[in-house]
Design an enzyme around this catalytic site. Sequence first.
Site, mmCIF file in Angstrom:
data_model
loop_
_atom_site.group_PDB
_atom_site.id
_atom_site.type_symbol
_atom_site.label_atom_id
_atom_site.label_comp_id
_atom_site.label_asym_id
_atom_site.label_seq_id
_atom_site.Cartn_x
_atom_site.Cartn_y
_atom_site.Cartn_z
ATOM 1 N N THR A 73 0.834 -1.210 0.000
ATOM 2 C CA THR A 73 0.000 0.000 0.000
ATOM 3 C C THR A 73 0.865 1.254 0.000
ATOM 4 O OG1 THR A 73 -1.709 -1.203 1.193
ATOM 5 C CG2 THR A 73 -1.842 1.189 1.272
ATOM 6 N N GLN A 182 1.382 -9.187 -6.118
ATOM 7 C CA GLN A 182 0.986 -10.605 -6.194
ATOM 8 C C GLN A 182 1.977 -11.444 -6.998
ATOM 9 O OE1 GLN A 182 -1.447 -12.359 -4.802
ATOM 10 N NE2 GLN A 182 -2.427 -10.648 -3.766
ATOM 11 N N SER A 202 5.485 -6.384 -1.674
ATOM 12 C CA SER A 202 5.119 -6.564 -0.272
ATOM 13 C C SER A 202 5.575 -7.952 0.179
ATOM 14 C CB SER A 202 3.592 -6.442 -0.151
ATOM 15 O OG SER A 202 3.218 -6.507 1.199
ATOM 16 N N ALA A 203 6.380 -7.995 1.258
ATOM 17 C CA ALA A 203 7.038 -9.253 1.633
ATOM 18 C C ALA A 203 6.077 -10.378 2.016
ATOM 19 C CB ALA A 203 8.008 -8.989 2.790
ATOM 20 N N HIS A 204 4.946 -10.026 2.658
ATOM 21 C CA HIS A 204 4.093 -11.116 3.185
ATOM 22 C C HIS A 204 3.404 -11.914 2.089
ATOM 23 C CE1 HIS A 204 -0.126 -9.381 3.025
ATOM 24 N NE2 HIS A 204 0.570 -8.277 2.839
ATOM 25 N N THR A 240 13.279 5.058 11.482
ATOM 26 C CA THR A 240 14.228 3.978 11.775
ATOM 27 C C THR A 240 13.806 2.707 11.052
ATOM 28 O OG1 THR A 240 14.653 4.971 13.912
ATOM 29 C CG2 THR A 240 15.302 2.669 13.657
ATOM 30 N N CYS A 327 -8.437 -7.956 0.829
ATOM 31 C CA CYS A 327 -8.492 -6.578 1.308
ATOM 32 C C CYS A 327 -9.911 -6.050 1.261
ATOM 33 C CB CYS A 327 -7.586 -5.694 0.459
ATOM 34 S SG CYS A 327 -5.957 -6.383 0.285
HETATM 35 N N1 PLP Z 1 -1.534 -4.529 -4.274
HETATM 36 C C1 PLP Z 1 -2.046 -5.754 -4.476
HETATM 37 C C2 PLP Z 1 -2.189 -6.273 -5.871
HETATM 38 C C3 PLP Z 1 -2.431 -6.554 -3.382
HETATM 39 O O1 PLP Z 1 -2.946 -7.769 -3.595
HETATM 40 C C4 PLP Z 1 -2.289 -6.023 -2.073
HETATM 41 C C5 PLP Z 1 -2.750 -6.803 -0.888
HETATM 42 O O2 PLP Z 1 -3.553 -7.691 -0.976
HETATM 43 C C6 PLP Z 1 -1.730 -4.745 -1.922
HETATM 44 C C7 PLP Z 1 -1.372 -4.027 -3.031
HETATM 45 C C8 PLP Z 1 -1.514 -4.156 -0.564
HETATM 46 O O3 PLP Z 1 -0.371 -4.711 0.020
HETATM 47 P P1 PLP Z 1 -0.084 -4.578 1.606
HETATM 48 O O4 PLP Z 1 -1.103 -5.415 2.282
HETATM 49 O O5 PLP Z 1 1.296 -5.060 1.787
HETATM 50 O O6 PLP Z 1 -0.189 -3.125 1.928
#
Ligand code: PLP
Length: 378
Positions: A73, A182, A202-204, A240, A327
């Site tokens: 995000t 993704q 995004s690492a997760h 930090t 989301c």
């Molecule tokens: N962009 C895409 C395509 C996503 O699927 C997601 C989360 O599902 C995000 C952005 C947001 O990532 P984060 O949860 O790391 O902020």
Amino acid sequence: MLDYIYADNAATTQLDKGAFDAMSPYMLEMYGNPSQPYSFSRTARKGINEARKIIADCIGAKPEEIFFTSGGTESDNWALNSIAMGSNRMLDKAIVVSEIEHHAVLNPSRRLQEEGIPFYTISPDRDGLISPQKLDNILGQTNCGLVSIMTANNEIGTIEPIAELCEVAHAHGAIFHTDAVQAIGHIEINVNSLGIDMLSASAHKFNGPKGIGFLYIRNGIPIRPFLIGGAQERNCRAGTENVASIVGMAYALRENCLHIAENIQYISSLEDRFLSQLSKSDASFKINGALVKLPGLISISFEGQDGEAILHRMDLKKIAISTGSACDSKRTEISHVLKSIGLEENYAKGTVRISLGKNNTYEDVDKIVDSLVKIIVN
Ligand code: PLP
């Protein structure tokens, strides 16, 4: 959660055990503030530098082109704001994004529009593909500064023709950003061969920790600092650093990239098994998305069914799947992606997303199909 089947890997993934082991010394022992000059902090600084190099190598970038953020995000918000605002603002230049972007791209674009920046969206075809020809037509009619099109869609898995789209954007003098949240760690991505100027990650989503990500910004692209304060991230993202998570992210990405071909093969075989087993049942279904899509991400519609009810009944059977995108779990209306690809309402309402990952097994797949069929057919 030993007896729970997790099939929502597009929402988040299990942390890699090696990444966890790599992270913990940075929390318990080498906890120095990386900005401090004394030797106790040197190991933390070194950890960040090594992580930046590992991540850059994974996507064909240079280390100084990687900026750490709190996740997808933030990276998306930064990319859009960086080009549209402040001294970088290209007066009267428009932003063009696809209709099926994540809200982390759509909502900042809408806010920029409220602030006077022209904003246009481009619609996909029924498979979720964005046509380079269509982009060319739109860019021919607008004075565009930034194009943002995701590498792969989070709801239906469609992989976009990024190299061709970049070429079109560049031919019109626009900068190209891609939300690769993704895709990265799951399919090969080389920012140079594709021509990408900015990329969000995004690492997760690739077995790294939550709350950490990065934005790739090609050398020479004008950067507007996003968070202002200390001098971290070359004065562009103050605060930090989350050292342990940065180290864990790099470990997880390298691990996924090293095994990308075998992971794709294995996850695709899980998906093939899912589809062939389901085809043998009495359930009638429709698969959404293009043929070229993320392995294991299955957007499946059951006519006349209720996706949310399916999710809850699967949960009772200890299986985690999703309706639209994770989301969006609090919104019950039909997702903007399914609307945009023109999926009929009676199918859209009965849509669920099953996203298989490298930790799933053939046994998981059989149980998922068995449970789904019992819910749909009975
Ligand atoms: N962009 C895409 C395509 C996503 O699927 C997601 C989360 O599902 C995000 C952005 C947001 O990532 P984060 O949860 O790391 O902020």
